[in-house]
Design a protein around this motif. Structure first.
Motif, PDB file in Angstrom:
ATOM      1  N   ASP A 159       0.874  -1.177   0.000  1.00 55.92           N
ATOM      2  CA  ASP A 159       0.000   0.000   0.000  1.00 55.92           C
ATOM      3  C   ASP A 159       0.909   1.225   0.000  1.00 55.92           C
ATOM      4  OD1 ASP A 159      -2.090   1.747   0.138  1.00 55.92           O
ATOM      5  OD2 ASP A 159      -2.635   1.295   2.218  1.00 55.92           O
ATOM      6  N   ARG A 160       1.455   1.540  -1.169  1.00 56.82           N
ATOM      7  CA  ARG A 160       2.482   2.587  -1.250  1.00 56.82           C
ATOM      8  C   ARG A 160       1.877   3.978  -1.098  1.00 56.82           C
ATOM      9  NH1 ARG A 160       2.162   4.687  -6.438  1.00 56.82           N
ATOM     10  NH2 ARG A 160       1.328   3.313  -8.053  1.00 56.82           N
ATOM     11  N   PRO A 161       2.703   4.926  -0.667  1.00 55.40           N
ATOM     12  CA  PRO A 161       2.218   6.304  -0.545  1.00 55.40           C
ATOM     13  C   PRO A 161       1.930   6.916  -1.915  1.00 55.40           C
ATOM     14  CG  PRO A 161       4.584   6.220  -0.203  1.00 55.40           C
ATOM     15  CD  PRO A 161       4.119   4.800  -0.279  1.00 55.40           C
ATOM     16  N   THR A 162       0.992   7.834  -1.946  1.00 55.49           N
ATOM     17  CA  THR A 162       0.707   8.556  -3.190  1.00 55.49           C
ATOM     18  C   THR A 162       1.496   9.859  -3.260  1.00 55.49           C
ATOM     19  OG1 THR A 162      -1.195   9.674  -2.185  1.00 55.49           O
ATOM     20  CG2 THR A 162      -1.619   7.575  -3.335  1.00 55.49           C
TER      21      THR A 162
ATOM     22  N   GLY B 298       9.167   2.153 -12.746  1.00 54.89           N
ATOM     23  CA  GLY B 298       8.174   2.360 -13.808  1.00 54.89           C
ATOM     24  C   GLY B 298       7.043   3.286 -13.412  1.00 54.89           C
ATOM     25  N   LEU B 299       7.299   4.145 -12.426  1.00 61.23           N
ATOM     26  CA  LEU B 299       6.280   5.092 -11.961  1.00 61.23           C
ATOM     27  C   LEU B 299       6.619   6.494 -12.456  1.00 61.23           C
ATOM     28  CD1 LEU B 299       6.023   3.868  -8.250  1.00 61.23           C
ATOM     29  CD2 LEU B 299       4.522   3.248 -10.164  1.00 61.23           C
ATOM     30  N   GLU B 300       5.597   7.339 -12.598  1.00 63.52           N
ATOM     31  CA  GLU B 300       5.804   8.707 -13.074  1.00 63.52           C
ATOM     32  C   GLU B 300       5.464   9.716 -11.988  1.00 63.52           C
ATOM     33  OE1 GLU B 300       3.990   9.837 -16.753  1.00 63.52           O
ATOM     34  OE2 GLU B 300       4.562   7.974 -17.771  1.00 63.52           O
ATOM     35  N   VAL B 301       6.258  10.776 -11.942  1.00 61.89           N
ATOM     36  CA  VAL B 301       6.000  11.930 -11.077  1.00 61.89           C
ATOM     37  C   VAL B 301       5.364  13.011 -11.931  1.00 61.89           C
ATOM     38  CG1 VAL B 301       7.081  13.700  -9.615  1.00 61.89           C
ATOM     39  CG2 VAL B 301       8.045  11.370  -9.654  1.00 61.89           C
ATOM     40  N   PRO B 302       4.175  13.561 -11.555  1.00 59.06           N
ATOM     41  CA  PRO B 302       3.405  13.309 -10.338  1.00 59.06           C
ATOM     42  C   PRO B 302       2.220  12.342 -10.542  1.00 59.06           C
ATOM     43  CG  PRO B 302       2.594  15.284 -11.365  1.00 59.06           C
ATOM     44  CD  PRO B 302       3.677  14.743 -12.277  1.00 59.06           C
ATOM     45  N   ARG B 303       2.116  11.721 -11.722  1.00 57.73           N
ATOM     46  CA  ARG B 303       0.940  10.882 -11.976  1.00 57.73           C
ATOM     47  C   ARG B 303       0.780   9.781 -10.925  1.00 57.73           C
ATOM     48  NH1 ARG B 303       1.199   6.952 -16.918  1.00 57.73           N
ATOM     49  NH2 ARG B 303       2.226   5.734 -15.270  1.00 57.73           N
ATOM     50  N   ASP B 304       1.895   9.106 -10.613  1.00 62.76           N
ATOM     51  CA  ASP B 304       1.832   7.982  -9.679  1.00 62.76           C
ATOM     52  C   ASP B 304       2.257   8.357  -8.265  1.00 62.76           C
ATOM     53  OD1 ASP B 304       1.087   5.974 -11.690  1.00 62.76           O
ATOM     54  OD2 ASP B 304       3.105   6.349 -12.490  1.00 62.76           O
ATOM     55  N   VAL B 305       3.103   9.360  -8.147  1.00 66.32           N
ATOM     56  CA  VAL B 305       3.524   9.820  -6.820  1.00 66.32           C
ATOM     57  C   VAL B 305       3.907  11.297  -6.896  1.00 66.32           C
ATOM     58  CG1 VAL B 305       5.932   9.054  -7.200  1.00 66.32           C
ATOM     59  CG2 VAL B 305       5.074   9.396  -4.862  1.00 66.32           C
ATOM     60  N   SER B 306       3.349  12.083  -5.993  1.00 63.41           N
ATOM     61  CA  SER B 306       3.734  13.490  -5.878  1.00 63.41           C
ATOM     62  C   SER B 306       4.956  13.588  -4.974  1.00 63.41           C
ATOM     63  CB  SER B 306       2.586  14.313  -5.289  1.00 63.41           C
ATOM     64  OG  SER B 306       1.552  14.479  -6.220  1.00 63.41           O
TER      65      SER B 306
ATOM     66  N   ALA C  36      -3.070  16.000  -7.732  1.00 57.48           N
ATOM     67  CA  ALA C  36      -4.048  15.196  -6.988  1.00 57.48           C
ATOM     68  C   ALA C  36      -3.775  13.695  -7.243  1.00 57.48           C
ATOM     69  CB  ALA C  36      -5.462  15.551  -7.426  1.00 57.48           C
ATOM     70  N   PRO C  37      -4.025  12.833  -6.247  1.00 55.40           N
ATOM     71  CA  PRO C  37      -3.824  11.403  -6.459  1.00 55.40           C
ATOM     72  C   PRO C  37      -4.784  10.868  -7.515  1.00 55.40           C
ATOM     73  CG  PRO C  37      -4.942  11.800  -4.359  1.00 55.40           C
ATOM     74  CD  PRO C  37      -4.535  13.146  -4.886  1.00 55.40           C
ATOM     75  N   THR C  38      -4.313   9.898  -8.292  1.00 54.49           N
ATOM     76  CA  THR C  38      -5.154   9.354  -9.370  1.00 54.49           C
ATOM     77  C   THR C  38      -6.015   8.199  -8.904  1.00 54.49           C
ATOM     78  OG1 THR C  38      -3.296   7.948 -10.032  1.00 54.49           O
ATOM     79  CG2 THR C  38      -3.535  10.049 -11.168  1.00 54.49           C
ATOM     80  N   SER C  39      -5.780   7.710  -7.712  1.00 54.88           N
ATOM     81  CA  SER C  39      -6.609   6.604  -7.219  1.00 54.88           C
ATOM     82  C   SER C  39      -6.888   6.779  -5.737  1.00 54.88           C
ATOM     83  CB  SER C  39      -5.881   5.267  -7.449  1.00 54.88           C
ATOM     84  OG  SER C  39      -4.644   5.264  -6.790  1.00 54.88           O
TER      85      SER C  39
END
Length: 335
Positions: A238-241, A262-270, A332-335
């Motif tokens: 349950d990773r941080p957003t 494979g994550l994008e800033v800020p789409r997956d994490v701010s 804003a978080p996407t999920s």
């Protein structure tokens, strides 16, 4: 005590049962004196209230700056600020580097006593009691910029509002809708690290969001530790957003960790940093960060040291305000 009644170096030499030449060697940091004799003369210099008064004709026109790392962006901003005020005052800047230590070593102090600067500015530094006494005995004023700990009340210091910066960064993320927010602190022995995390915790409590231990990491203020802790946080089931990093270098390490996973800033994490050094603006995406007015802090510290040199009564503590600089690394978080 008037200058007329102030003890002379000759009187101190007599008290210490040493020659005037030996007492002078101790005063000026020159070699050729045994450790026990040096300590005895130092104690007499301190206890007698001996201090050079006025502008010492032997003293050069140097202002000495001690930084942790000459190449770090943090230090570069400090150097710019001190150099500007030093130049305006007609002095020359001398630089020393601490390396990985927060306290100058005895060899540095020996060099200072030989160079006889008009003032000393120390970045991040925690001066020992003995070093403070030696500088005061020689009437060399000193000011600490962003002290490593909580210095004694008689140590002049210029800092910044680290706690308020931590609050502002975390409120910004909460305002965007994040509730699972990671934090990476700097070294635990540094007061600025603890204050930034305390601000983060206060903002969470204010919003009714519980503090989760597994979302808190720590390391040095370097990019490598930011990447290491970023990988750990972003690898949680349950990773941080969002992640609030202790400084910009750590934040850029989180960028590296996100890319590797494979994550994008800020789409997956701010991501939010702290300091607002130049790489924060150059990052892709440009980094949202808490601006610490490093250059202004250094300028104020230098002005304070030069006022102390002139014998002016001065407020020995000053805190400059931080401010949030919103760029493209938060959303804003996407999920």
């Amino acid at each position: 005590m008037s200058d007329h009644n102030r003890p002379t170096l000759e009187a101190i030499a007599r008290q210490a049962s040493v020659s005037l030449s030996t007492a002078s060697k101790v005063l000026n940091g020159r070699p050729g004196v045994s450790a026990s004799t040096r300590q005895r003369v130092e104690e007499l210099l301190r206890d007698s209230g001996y201090a050079r008064r006025g502008l010492d004709p032997e003293r050069g026109g140097l202002v000495e700056l001690v930084v942790e790392d000459l190449l770090s962006e943090w230090s570069v901003e400090i150097i710019r600020g001190v150099e500007r005020i030093t130049r305006e005052a007609g002095f020359v800047l001398a630089l020393s580097a601490l390396g990985d230590h927060h306290k100058p070593r005895d060899e540095w102090m020996t060099g200072v006593l030989q160079r006889k600067p008009v003032a000393v500015i120390l970045q991040f530094s925690d001066l020992t009691v003995a070093h403070r006494r030696q500088l005061r005995t020689r009437n060399i004023p000193f000011v600490v910029v962003d002290p490593a700990g909580d210095p004694p009340a008689d140590v002049p210091a210029v800092g910044t509002t680290n706690w308020a910066g931590g609050v502002a960064a975390t409120r910004h993320l909460i305002g965007l809708g994040h509730t699972r927010i990671g934090v990476i602190s700097g070294p635990a022995d540094l007061m600025c690290s603890r204050a930034r995390v305390a601000g983060y915790q206060s903002a969470l409590a204010e919003a009714g969001i519980p503090f989760v231990e597994e979302l808190a990491g720590s390391g040095s203020f370097g990019q490598r530790d930011g990447e290491r802790e970023g990988r750990r946080l972003l690898g949680l089931r349950d990773r941080p957003t969002a992640i609030f990093a202790g400084n910009d270098q750590q934040a850029l390490g989180v960028y590296d960790a996100a890319a590797a996973l494979g994550l994008e800033v800020p789409r997956d994490v701010s991501v939010v940093g702290f300091d607002d050094v130049r790489p924060a603006l150059w990052a892709r995406p440009p980094l949202t960060t808490v601006r610490q007015p490093l250059q202004e802090m250094a300028e104020e510290a230098t002005r304070m040291a030069l006022r102390l040199r002139s014998g002016e009564v001065d407020n020995a503590r000053l805190e400059l305000a931080t401010s949030l600089v919103v760029r493209q690394s938060t959303a804003a978080p996407t999920s």
